[in-house]
Design a protein around this motif. Structure first.
Motif, PDB file in Angstrom:
ATOM      1  N   ARG A 100       0.673  -2.826   1.830  1.00 22.92           N
ATOM      2  CA  ARG A 100       0.158  -1.558   1.274  1.00 22.92           C
ATOM      3  C   ARG A 100      -0.765  -1.553   0.052  1.00 22.92           C
ATOM      4  O   ARG A 100      -0.574  -2.336  -0.693  1.00 22.92           O
ATOM      5  CB  ARG A 100       1.506  -0.659   0.681  1.00 22.92           C
ATOM      6  N   THR A 101      -1.683  -0.684   0.016  1.00 22.10           N
ATOM      7  CA  THR A 101      -2.729  -0.525  -0.971  1.00 22.10           C
ATOM      8  C   THR A 101      -2.644   0.877  -1.737  1.00 22.10           C
ATOM      9  O   THR A 101      -3.062   0.834  -2.899  1.00 22.10           O
ATOM     10  CB  THR A 101      -4.013  -0.566  -0.379  1.00 22.10           C
ATOM     11  N   ILE A 102      -1.542   1.528  -1.160  1.00 23.06           N
ATOM     12  CA  ILE A 102      -1.511   2.812  -2.104  1.00 23.06           C
ATOM     13  C   ILE A 102       0.060   2.738  -2.668  1.00 23.06           C
ATOM     14  O   ILE A 102       1.041   2.607  -1.855  1.00 23.06           O
ATOM     15  CB  ILE A 102      -1.602   4.116  -1.338  1.00 23.06           C
ATOM     16  N   HIS A 103       0.190   2.964  -4.001  1.00 21.74           N
ATOM     17  CA  HIS A 103       1.580   3.015  -4.442  1.00 21.74           C
ATOM     18  C   HIS A 103       1.814   4.458  -5.171  1.00 21.74           C
ATOM     19  O   HIS A 103       0.997   4.670  -6.264  1.00 21.74           O
ATOM     20  CB  HIS A 103       1.680   1.875  -5.292  1.00 21.74           C
ATOM     21  N   SER A 120      -1.402   4.264  -7.644  1.00 23.85           N
ATOM     22  CA  SER A 120      -2.554   3.256  -7.633  1.00 23.85           C
ATOM     23  C   SER A 120      -2.865   3.362  -6.181  1.00 23.85           C
ATOM     24  O   SER A 120      -2.360   3.483  -5.152  1.00 23.85           O
ATOM     25  CB  SER A 120      -1.854   1.698  -8.154  1.00 23.85           C
ATOM     26  N   ILE A 121      -4.383   3.331  -6.201  1.00 22.28           N
ATOM     27  CA  ILE A 121      -4.967   3.093  -4.662  1.00 22.28           C
ATOM     28  C   ILE A 121      -5.543   1.814  -4.641  1.00 22.28           C
ATOM     29  O   ILE A 121      -6.560   1.671  -3.904  1.00 22.28           O
ATOM     30  CB  ILE A 121      -5.964   4.251  -4.408  1.00 22.28           C
ATOM     31  N   THR A 122      -5.053   0.683  -5.515  1.00 22.61           N
ATOM     32  CA  THR A 122      -5.508  -0.717  -5.690  1.00 22.61           C
ATOM     33  C   THR A 122      -6.861  -0.685  -6.437  1.00 22.61           C
ATOM     34  O   THR A 122      -6.949  -1.672  -7.354  1.00 22.61           O
ATOM     35  CB  THR A 122      -5.445  -1.401  -4.420  1.00 22.61           C
ATOM     36  N   THR A 123      -7.908  -0.069  -5.977  1.00 21.09           N
ATOM     37  CA  THR A 123      -9.039  -0.191  -6.529  1.00 21.09           C
ATOM     38  C   THR A 123      -9.201   0.898  -7.842  1.00 21.09           C
ATOM     39  O   THR A 123     -10.142   0.519  -8.550  1.00 21.09           O
ATOM     40  CB  THR A 123     -10.052   0.489  -5.609  1.00 21.09           C
TER      41      THR A 123
END
Ligand SMILES: NC(=O)c1ccc[n+]([C@@H]2O[C@H](COP(=O)([O-])OP(=O)(O)OC[C@H]3O[C@@H](n4cnc5c(N)ncnc54)[C@H](OP(=O)(O)O)[C@@H]3O)[C@@H](O)[C@H]2O)c1
Length: 333
Positions: free
Chosen positions: A46-49, A70-73
């Motif tokens: 997952r990249t979205i938290h 967080s969307i990682t970026t």
């Protein structure tokens, strides 16, 4: 690092052009698509938290909500407090390694991003959007009206409110100059002919928007005829709240479009009361193309809001502010 005050955010958003608005709408929709896709991935992929928000209610009666995403970026947290003075707070936005990119006043961003989410089905609604009735006269109502005028072919705007016209008199004076052919009206519950006028406005309506924390439906389903309408509901966020009755809620062939299935099933009073189940809901993130939405009956949309909506809009606003030289720059934070 950039600081954007309420007036900075308001100024940036109030002057957006149609192409800029469409860009923000597509950015928001793509974020919701990523969200829906991400739910089907394993936790390690997952990249979205978006952990559940935390709430603190103090002995002063103020409730503060803490919403990390967080969307990682990018990573961020929105902190808002709901008090008798309304919603106040800030959004902090960070790079992946923790550099603070910006601090934004949260009130305008929240109203804008919610209203923009309402515009995702609105622009895909294939029937006339000439007549719009909005329940509520606060910030959300204001942005609903402004975005509908920008993105639709609206000719008649009616605000229906329980108490005073609030921000609407000032807003309508400004909008009347910008849109001289549009008719703007306010209907207050205290009007002696309230019920008959409400029936008439609803009968003539193409679009109905709920923007209040009402605990009683604004109207019974019997006030609507069989003409299809777009009905959006963003106000309720507790089981006790409801803006429409169950018949109106289910008037789209029992299907309801939503921002998040889990959020709406847990928080939206209308859905809880109507015992809506997950298989009746369609997330905006599941709409992978721009095809028109043609449900059986009304197009019904419910939104309770997601942290990712704040995060992506905050990122876009920081970029817009940099491009336009808006905001206070803080170096070496
Ligand atoms: N879905 C989301 O993501 C999202 C995000 C932010 C806010 N919201 C919700 O959207 C709603 C509007 O937000 P806002 O920022 O525009 O709030 P606001 O500026 O405080 O305006 C609230 C409006 O709702 C009316 N209202 C309040 N209680 C009511 C009741 N019991 N019955 C009927 N009308 C009532 C108020 O009328 P009076 O003038 O009579 O008081 C006012 O017009 C709120 O429920 C808020 O929690 C949703």
């Amino acid at each position: 690092m950039l600081v954007l005050k309420e007036s900075d955010v308001y100024g940036l958003l109030s002057n957006i052009t149609v192409p800029e608005c469409n860009h923000l709408l597509n950015t928001l929709h793509n974020a919701l698509r990523e969200c829906t896709k991400d739910k089907h991935l394993s936790p390690s992929e997952r990249t979205i938290h978006q952990p559940e928000r935390e709430a603190i209610t103090t002995t002063l009666g103020n409730t503060s909500l803490f919403m990390p995403t967080s969307i990682t970026t990018t990573t961020g947290v929105k902190v808002v407090t709901l008090s008798s003075g309304g919603l106040k707070g800030a959004i902090n936005l960070f790079t992946p390694d923790g550099v603070l990119l910006g601090v934004l006043n949260a009130a305008e961003v929240t109203a804008f991003r919610t209203s923009l989410a309402v515009m995702i089905p609105f622009v895909r609604y294939p029937h006339p959007k000439t007549n719009i009735v909005v329940f509520g006269a606060g910030r959300q109502a204001e942005w609903h009206v402004k975005l509908a005028l920008l993105l639709g072919q609206v000719k008649h705007v009616t605000i229906v409110n329980r108490g005073a016209p609030r921000r609407m008199e000032q807003l309508f004076a400004t909008l009347q100059q910008k849109y001289p052919d549009v008719k703007f009206e306010v209907l207050l519950k205290s009007a002696p002919d309230y019920d008959s006028r409400l029936r008439k406005y609803l009968k003539d309506s193409d679009v109905i928007c709920g923007c209040t924390p009402a605990t009683e439906p604004h109207f019974p389903a019997s006030y609507l005829d069989s003409k299809p309408r777009y009905i959006s509901l963003i106000g309720s966020y507790k089981p006790v709240m409801q803006e429409v009755d169950s018949d109106t809620l289910l008037s789209g062939g029992r299907r309801i479009y939503c921002d998040t299935k889990e959020g709406c099933l847990a928080e939206a009073g209308e859905l809880i009361r109507a015992k809506v189940t997950e298989d009746q809901l369609i997330e905006l993130g599941e709409l992978l193309d721009d095809n028109p939405l043609t449900p059986d009956g009304n197009l019904v949309f419910k939104c309770v809001g997601l942290g990712i909506m704040d995060l992506v809009m905050a990122g876009e606003l920081i970029q817009m502010a940099k491009d336009k030289g808006v905001g206070i720059v803080v170096d070496d934070f």
